[in-house]
Design an enzyme around this catalytic site. Structure first.
Site, PDB file in Angstrom:
ATOM      1  N   LYS A  97      -9.776 -25.533 -14.581  1.00 55.23           N
ATOM      2  CA  LYS A  97      -8.531 -24.979 -14.046  1.00 55.23           C
ATOM      3  C   LYS A  97      -7.503 -26.072 -13.725  1.00 55.23           C
ATOM      4  CE  LYS A  97      -9.734 -24.664  -9.110  1.00 55.23           C
ATOM      5  NZ  LYS A  97      -8.640 -25.534  -8.631  1.00 55.23           N
ATOM      6  N   THR A  98      -7.950 -27.239 -13.261  1.00 56.28           N
ATOM      7  CA  THR A  98      -7.008 -28.312 -12.960  1.00 56.28           C
ATOM      8  C   THR A  98      -6.317 -28.788 -14.225  1.00 56.28           C
ATOM      9  OG1 THR A  98      -8.363 -29.021 -11.082  1.00 56.28           O
ATOM     10  CG2 THR A  98      -6.736 -30.588 -11.916  1.00 56.28           C
TER      11      THR A  98
ATOM     12  N   ASP B  33      -2.584 -22.783  -6.616  1.00 53.08           N
ATOM     13  CA  ASP B  33      -3.991 -23.040  -6.900  1.00 53.08           C
ATOM     14  C   ASP B  33      -4.866 -22.412  -5.821  1.00 53.08           C
ATOM     15  OD1 ASP B  33      -6.267 -24.084  -8.095  1.00 53.08           O
ATOM     16  OD2 ASP B  33      -6.063 -26.040  -7.122  1.00 53.08           O
ATOM     17  N   GLU B  34      -6.110 -22.095  -6.162  1.00 56.22           N
ATOM     18  CA  GLU B  34      -7.082 -21.512  -5.221  1.00 56.22           C
ATOM     19  C   GLU B  34      -6.481 -20.293  -4.503  1.00 56.22           C
ATOM     20  OE1 GLU B  34     -10.019 -22.441  -5.349  1.00 56.22           O
ATOM     21  OE2 GLU B  34     -10.156 -24.568  -5.820  1.00 56.22           O
TER      22      GLU B  34
ATOM     23  N   GLN C  92     -15.334 -16.927  -5.962  1.00 58.78           N
ATOM     24  CA  GLN C  92     -15.476 -18.114  -5.118  1.00 58.78           C
ATOM     25  C   GLN C  92     -14.692 -17.973  -3.813  1.00 58.78           C
ATOM     26  OE1 GLN C  92     -15.707 -22.030  -7.306  1.00 58.78           O
ATOM     27  NE2 GLN C  92     -14.847 -20.795  -8.960  1.00 58.78           N
TER      28      GLN C  92
ATOM     29  N   ARG D  73     -22.373 -25.612  -8.537  1.00 59.47           N
ATOM     30  CA  ARG D  73     -22.112 -27.036  -8.292  1.00 59.47           C
ATOM     31  C   ARG D  73     -22.994 -27.905  -9.188  1.00 59.47           C
ATOM     32  NH1 ARG D  73     -17.701 -26.324  -7.448  1.00 59.47           N
ATOM     33  NH2 ARG D  73     -18.250 -24.180  -7.893  1.00 59.47           N
TER      34      ARG D  73
END
Length: 840
Positions: free
Chosen positions: A80-81, A280-281, A317, A705
């Site tokens: 995503k970044t 973002d997020e 998330q 993770r």
């Protein structure tokens, strides 16, 4: 006025149905042009084609959809970044002035990384051109941007009749400043800090501000004594801030939202400045952040340019509801923006196929989500290891041994490539002991090492005074902790008296009634501390029937009788904060640590207790030392824990962290420990399906993770206050795909033996699936039987709690009943052990 969000059956309080297009209400234009201004392509770095190289089709779609609302559902590890930074660079390469772009995220680190990546994309040769090309680009945190907006537009808003209450030179109060102001407010209102802890009040006020509720609204909505008191404190606290021309962190959001909603001039300038908004997020946004973003972007209007708002996030998330984040913001984005393009990034570039399959099958059990197919093009990968352990010490030793094997194996993983993830900080203690014992360096990430936590330091200080009453530092720490009426002034006078008389502070407290200037109440409080310590030590002799016999007993009595347990229990009840509830778990874990030390203590290895060479040669066994000597040995062990000599800078250290703290990180090898009912999922999740789904999302975050190897552990027994209690395996383990797992049962093996899985029999996946299916059907039958025996609303009797009413029944490996007892309140009981009987 048009509404931002849809009306809900439960009411529109979530988004208050506030008009995001406030500019139209004030008669101002949106400041947008149908054709954005174009920049001359002065450098070859602005190659739009090159910016798209290496992207997958969905990533390319997200980058190139530059006009209109866009929702990017970015799965864990889906890049995503990369998408956000390529999108920003693509906008600039396409002629959008960089100052027209606003990117919002949640951490300064993330913001700095995004800015740097954009510069590298626009200037791959390092010519320096992006200094001009990115000038005015805003990529920052919500709070930082809001601080700039309030500072710039406070005067303009006031001129429009929208008083903000602060001038442009305001000060931002940090947490310490806020606490100091709150203590003063509590005193001015004649309230007690014991009944109204500053942290509790600040948390309540923060919640109100994030919901955009100001003091006068809070007073109007208050319906009981608690709410009225909070509203009164809120009003006084805000007056204190304003008198000092200061704001706190939450004010930055509240005041920005207020300006944008009510000042047409401010909104017009902001919209003229920023025509492209990226967030973002997005699943982590709260109500105030939602409103700021929606107001800046505007709503869809027929015949007008669509809002250029792009949000990136993953409902799977969303794990921060406890701090105000609202998953509905992302789930309902398409309702706010009907023309929104939705792009799902399901390809994972981080994890192997078995890890990803494990995560995918788990999260599919949630209902509140937007489904996206998770997949990876990477072939192979080891199965996810599910290890059944005997207890927490066994669990920790197995994980440490696994890490040692990874470090010494063919791959030679560095310690920094490994992590231990857990639901609550209390689980770190046994893990720390095992890693130290194995000589493996570790660090506690985004938290405090177990023995450095406030509540543990308080308890250890009590134990140090028990071992050595002349320890003035520890005596000073415990003298008024918990608050018992021995204030700073009285303690200073006792300290001066002790210095004049050449006495330890503890002895001065024994004579407090003789010290000039010490009130009778303070003298009584000092005497209470002395009495407590002498009760625990038998007057310093460690003899007598009432003196604790074991180190665990002593630690348990100190935690309970000192008042620490009551203090943190009251704090947790007041704040309803998970971090405060964990303090009680940590105190319980300290008792477990004392019990473990005592059980593992070997006098023969202790130079103090060693019987001597002659006696040892004759076969005599050194006797366990008396309690005082054992306590001193334990305190020495605790004092040496902070020694960092074992850390190898070249290889780093294993990371220990909570699942919440792990979000956004990745590790080649990870272990998730403590998968048991009451831990993961947490006991509080039993009250709500929404809470249970968030716990499942938290487990999902932990699984994703891991990049190459993942171990998940559950213990058959786990100590509670030094007593081993039978656990119930987490339901999440049974929701995983058996074909992606390698299940190893170590729970009945010897502690110090590690079975090499390459020589162990691995259960056939089909057999395992059949076994899991059979177990699931058996649990379903047990729940149905429980509902027949104890229908909801029926009366039951418990031998200890008396008569009560059944409020709910929930399934799992063991059926749990929530019962409201007439005399002791509500309890959640496991029916297999509850000894309930129906009252006809």
């Amino acid at each position: 006025m048009d509404d931002i969000g849809p009306k809900r059956q439960e009411g529109a309080s979530h988004h208050d149905r506030v008009d995001a297009d406030a500019a139209h209400a004030h008669g101002v234009s949106e400041g947008r042009s149908t054709a954005p201004a174009r920049l001359a392509h002065a450098r070859g770095g602005l190659d739009g084609v090159a910016l798209l190289q290496g992207l997958t089709d969905p990533q390319r779609e997200a980058v190139t959809h530059t006009e209109g609302p866009l929702l990017v559902l970015a799965a864990a590890g889906s890049g995503k970044t990369r998408v956000i930074t390529r999108r920003i660079a693509h906008l600039i390469a396409g002629g959008v002035p960089p100052w027209r772009i606003l990117g919002l995220t949640f951490t300064n680190k993330a913001a700095a990384e995004m800015r740097e990546r954009v510069r590298e994309l626009l200037d791959p040769g390092g010519t320096g051109e992006p200094t001009r090309l990115t000038r005015g680009l805003t990529v920052s945190t919500f709070h930082a941007v809001c601080a700039r907006l309030v500072r710039r537009y406070a005067s303009l808003a006031s001129e429009e009749g929208v008083p903000i209450g602060v001038d442009s030179d305001f000060t931002i109060y940090d947490m310490s400043d806020q606490a100091s102001l709150m203590k003063r407010v509590i005193g001015e209102l004649d309230l007690s800090t014991s009944n109204w802890p500053p942290r509790t009040l600040l948390s309540a006020i923060s919640d109100l501000k994030n919901k955009l509720i100001e003091p006068d609204q809070a007073q109007g909505q208050a319906v009981d004594f608690y709410a009225r008191t909070i509203a009164k404190v809120y009003a006084s606290y805000q007056r204190g801030l304003r008198n000092a021309n200061a704001v706190d962190f939450d004010d930055l959001l509240l005041l920005t939202a207020k300006m944008l909603r009510t000042s047409g001039a401010v909104l017009a300038e902001c919209r003229a400045r920023w025509t492209h908004l990226l967030i973002d997020e997005y699943q982590d946004t709260n109500h105030a952040q939602f409103l700021i973003a929606a107001t800046l972007a505007g709503t869809e209007r027929k015949g007008e340019t669509l809002p250029n708002i792009c949000v990136v996030g993953d409902p799977d998330q969303a794990i921060y509801s406890w701090r105000g984040a609202d998953i509905r913001n992302i789930l309902e984005f398409e309702e706010h923006y009907p023309s929104a393009r939705v792009v799902a990034l399901g390809q994972n570039f981080r994890s192997t196929a078995p890890i990803l399959k494990t995560a995918d099958t788990l999260i599919r059990h949630n209902e509140r989500r937007k489904h996206k197919d998770l997949f990876t093009t990477r072939e192979g990968g080891e199965p996810v290891r599910v290890v059944l352990c005997r207890d927490e010490q066994h669990e920790a030793k197995l994980v440490a041994a696994w890490f040692r094997g990874l470090a010494d194996g063919d791959d030679g993983l560095a310690w920094r490539d490994m992590a231990v993830l857990y639901r609550t900080n209390a689980l770190s203690r046994a893990m720390e002991d095992a890693l130290r014992g194995a000589g493996i360096p570790y660090v506690i990430a985004r938290g405090t090492a177990f023995f450095d936590r406030e509540e543990i330091k308080h308890a250890i200080a009590y134990l140090r005074v028990v071992a050595n009453p002349a320890d003035d530092v520890s005596v000073n720490r415990i003298a008024n902790t918990p608050t018992r009426g021995l204030g700073k002034t009285s303690l200073d006078r006792l300290t001066d008296f002790a210095r004049r008389e050449g006495l330890p502070l503890f002895e001065a407290m024994r004579r407090a009634g003789q010290v000039e200037g010490v009130s009778p109440r303070a003298a009584g409080a000092a005497g209470e501390v002395v009495r407590l310590v002498e009760e625990w030590t038998g007057g310093g002799t460690f003899l007598g029937q009432e003196v604790p016999e074991t180190l665990a007993d002593l630690t348990e009595r100190v935690v309970r009788e000192s008042g620490l347990e009551s203090m943190y229990k009251a704090l947790a009840a007041k704040t309803q904060q998970e971090s405060d509830a964990e303090r009680l778990d940590n105190l319980d874990e300290l008792i477990n640590a004392a019990a473990a030390f005592e059980s593992e203590y070997d006098p023969a290895s202790d130079p103090v207790a060693f019987a001597g060479e002659d006696r040892a040669e004759e076969g005599e066994i050194a006797e366990a030392p008396p309690l005082l000597a054992l306590l001193r040995a334990y305190l020495e062990r605790v004092s040496l824990i902070a020694d960092a000599d074992t850390v190898d800078p070249a290889r780093g250290a294993v990371t220990l962290m909570t699942l919440h703290a792990a979000k956004g990180l990745e590790f080649p090898a990870a272990a998730i420990i403590g998968l048991e009912e009451g831990i993961l999922p947490h006991s509080r999740a039993a009250e709500s399906q929404d809470d249970l789904e968030e716990e499942r999302r938290l487990c999902f975050v932990g699984i994703t993770r891991a990049m190459q190897r993942l171990t998940m552990t559950t213990a058959k027994y786990r100590a509670h206050r030094g007593i081993a209690e039978r656990t119930i395996r987490s339901r999440f383990l049974e929701e995983l795909d058996p074909s992606a797992l390698s299940v190893v049962d170590e729970s009945d093996e010897d502690y110090n033996q590690w079975i090499d899985e390459s020589h162990a029999d691995v259960e056939d996946p089909d057999d395992r699936f059949a076994r899991v299916k059979a177990a699931t059907e058996a649990r379903s039958g047990k729940l149905a039987d429980a509902k027949r025996r104890y229908p909801i609303g029926s009366r039951v009797r418990h031998p200890q709690f008396g008569v009560g009413v059944v409020e709910s029944l929930t399934g799992g490996e063991s059926v749990r009943a929530k019962v409201r007892f007439y005399e002791v309140g509500t309890k959640t009981l496991i029916l297999d052990y509850a000894r309930l009987s129906a009252v006809r």
